[in-house]
Scaffold this active site. Structure first.
Site, PDB file in Angstrom:
ATOM      1  N   TYR A  54      -5.735  -7.705  10.275  1.00  0.00           N
ATOM      2  CA  TYR A  54      -4.838  -8.283   9.270  1.00  0.00           C
ATOM      3  C   TYR A  54      -4.468  -9.717   9.616  1.00  0.00           C
ATOM      4  O   TYR A  54      -4.164 -10.037  10.767  1.00  0.00           O
ATOM      5  CB  TYR A  54      -3.568  -7.446   9.125  1.00  0.00           C
ATOM      6  CG  TYR A  54      -3.767  -6.101   8.446  1.00  0.00           C
ATOM      7  CD1 TYR A  54      -4.921  -5.798   7.746  1.00  0.00           C
ATOM      8  CD2 TYR A  54      -2.776  -5.120   8.513  1.00  0.00           C
ATOM      9  CE1 TYR A  54      -5.092  -4.570   7.131  1.00  0.00           C
ATOM     10  CE2 TYR A  54      -2.941  -3.878   7.897  1.00  0.00           C
ATOM     11  CZ  TYR A  54      -4.102  -3.620   7.208  1.00  0.00           C
ATOM     12  OH  TYR A  54      -4.264  -2.399   6.599  1.00  0.00           O
ATOM     13  N   LYS A  98     -20.096 -10.004  10.009  1.00  0.00           N
ATOM     14  CA  LYS A  98     -19.074  -8.954   9.969  1.00  0.00           C
ATOM     15  C   LYS A  98     -19.739  -7.597  10.183  1.00  0.00           C
ATOM     16  O   LYS A  98     -20.767  -7.284   9.576  1.00  0.00           O
ATOM     17  CB  LYS A  98     -18.357  -8.960   8.614  1.00  0.00           C
ATOM     18  CG  LYS A  98     -17.185  -8.002   8.514  1.00  0.00           C
ATOM     19  CD  LYS A  98     -16.503  -8.121   7.164  1.00  0.00           C
ATOM     20  CE  LYS A  98     -15.301  -7.187   7.060  1.00  0.00           C
ATOM     21  NZ  LYS A  98     -14.658  -7.285   5.724  1.00  0.00           N
ATOM     22  N   SER A 159      -9.527   5.981   8.691  1.00  0.00           N
ATOM     23  CA  SER A 159      -9.226   5.324   7.426  1.00  0.00           C
ATOM     24  C   SER A 159     -10.532   5.115   6.675  1.00  0.00           C
ATOM     25  O   SER A 159     -11.551   4.752   7.280  1.00  0.00           O
ATOM     26  CB  SER A 159      -8.540   3.978   7.692  1.00  0.00           C
ATOM     27  OG  SER A 159      -8.220   3.305   6.487  1.00  0.00           O
ATOM     28  N   GLN A 181      -6.458   7.518   6.018  1.00  0.00           N
ATOM     29  CA  GLN A 181      -5.811   6.555   5.125  1.00  0.00           C
ATOM     30  C   GLN A 181      -6.861   6.067   4.129  1.00  0.00           C
ATOM     31  O   GLN A 181      -7.814   5.380   4.504  1.00  0.00           O
ATOM     32  CB  GLN A 181      -5.229   5.382   5.911  1.00  0.00           C
ATOM     33  CG  GLN A 181      -4.400   4.451   5.038  1.00  0.00           C
ATOM     34  CD  GLN A 181      -3.727   3.339   5.804  1.00  0.00           C
ATOM     35  OE1 GLN A 181      -3.887   2.155   5.476  1.00  0.00           O
ATOM     36  NE2 GLN A 181      -2.946   3.689   6.825  1.00  0.00           N
ATOM     37  N   LEU A 213      -0.709   0.387  -5.442  1.00  0.00           N
ATOM     38  CA  LEU A 213      -0.496  -0.302  -6.719  1.00  0.00           C
ATOM     39  C   LEU A 213      -1.775  -1.001  -7.175  1.00  0.00           C
ATOM     40  O   LEU A 213      -1.740  -1.918  -7.995  1.00  0.00           O
ATOM     41  CB  LEU A 213       0.645  -1.317  -6.593  1.00  0.00           C
ATOM     42  CG  LEU A 213       2.011  -0.734  -6.227  1.00  0.00           C
ATOM     43  CD1 LEU A 213       3.037  -1.828  -6.032  1.00  0.00           C
ATOM     44  CD2 LEU A 213       2.479   0.257  -7.301  1.00  0.00           C
ATOM     45  N   ASN A 263       5.953  -9.266   0.691  1.00  0.00           N
ATOM     46  CA  ASN A 263       6.764 -10.182   1.498  1.00  0.00           C
ATOM     47  C   ASN A 263       8.090 -10.513   0.835  1.00  0.00           C
ATOM     48  O   ASN A 263       8.902 -11.243   1.400  1.00  0.00           O
ATOM     49  CB  ASN A 263       5.976 -11.482   1.756  1.00  0.00           C
ATOM     50  CG  ASN A 263       4.986 -11.337   2.888  1.00  0.00           C
ATOM     51  OD1 ASN A 263       5.296 -10.773   3.927  1.00  0.00           O
ATOM     52  ND2 ASN A 263       3.780 -11.836   2.690  1.00  0.00           N
TER      53      ASN A 263
END
Length: 297
Positions: A54, A98, A159, A181, A213, A263
């Site tokens: 993150y 990646k 996850s 998750q 969401l 945030n």
């Protein structure tokens, strides 16, 4: 707030605060991060969800800087973090492409770095972030078992795994994988019928829901009828549409733990409103029908 038993000695708040956007705000100072955590704690939200990747591998450090200034908060929260994604950024800037890495060496190094970055001596839940096509289940499983035995990690899970990925890894482990998750929302409802949720329910494993969401697409007006219905139901119950969308997940008997990230302090303060919403069966299916775009068979 309701709490969910994850593993012996580990239980989480039903609603989880997600840190994936922590580095995106204008202020990620220790004081600003602490204000967000305190706003969660005031509602009984004690579980904080991280991943090493993150913020380009910066968020755990930002969180740790806060804990260094307010160490007493560590005893009031549970920390979830993830590993295995290697992207050409931050500490992995030299990576050529990646990729995923579920070798014991990488998992152990990731955990040591996460512990140091977050200024803590243990992680409450460690997740393998993505299925790795090159995973050796014996090596990965043994590494996870050893981390639990060491006390550095209290529990382990995964996850974004499909049921067969989950079963493969679990077959090589002594410890129990305590969650998966996965993405679940009114925008991405496939888990409700593709077997992902049923697999966990059968094993009485509480799932965690990321992007509940739809990454914001639920509220951006791209699904106007669905949004209008959420607003109507929210208006009837004195909450906003966000609370209704989260309550739709909570209504399911699988004991889903939604992971919410924002945030905005005002929005953080309203996360708990989802627990006030009551959805009867027909209202749940009204939203589900709009989610899948057609009447159920």
């Amino acid at each position: 707030m309701e709490r969910i038993d994850i593993a012996p000695g580990v239980n989480f708040s039903r609603l989880v605060y997600g840190m994936w956007r922590l580095a995106d705000g204008n202020d990620a100072s220790p004081a600003a991060v602490q204000a967000k955590v305190e706003a969660c704690l005031e509602q009984g939200i004690t579980t904080m969800d991280h991943a090493d990747i993150y913020g380009g591998y910066t968020v755990e450090g930002l969180f740790g800087a806060m804990l260094k200034t307010a160490p007493s908060l560590r005893d009031r929260i549970e920390i979830v973090t993830k590993c295995d994604i290697v992207a050409p950024a931050g500490r992995h800037a030299s990576a050529r492409i990646k990729h995923y890495d579920t070798t014991a060496a990488h998992i152990n190094a990731s955990v040591e770095t996460s512990l140091e970055e977050m200024a803590t001596d243990h992680i409450d839940l460690l997740l393998i972030h993505r299925p790795d096509p090159l995973m050796d289940p014996d090596e990965t499983g043994s590494a996870l078992d050893a981390l639990v035995k060491s006390g550095k990690v209290k529990s382990v899970g995964v996850s974004n795994f499909r049921p067969w990925d989950f079963s493969l890894l679990q077959s090589s482990m002594e410890e129990t994988l305590v969650t998966n998750q996965i993405e679940m929302s009114l925008i991405v409802p496939q888990a409700f019928t593709n077997g992902d949720l049923a697999f966990l329910q059968e094993r009485m494993i509480p799932p965690m829901a990321w992007s509940p969401l739809g990454g914001g697409s639920l509220l951006d007006g791209s699904r106007p009828t669905l949004l209008a219905t959420l607003k109507r139901i929210g208006g009837e119950q004195g909450v906003d549409e966000t609370a209704v969308a989260i309550a739709w997940l909570l209504r399911h008997p699988a004991r889903i733990l939604p992971v919410l990230g924002t945030n905005n302090l005002d929005r953080i303060a309203r996360i708990g409103d989802a627990l006030k919403v009551e959805l009867d069966r027909q209202t749940w299916f009204e939203l589900y029908t709009l989610a899948i775009g057609k009447e159920v068979p």
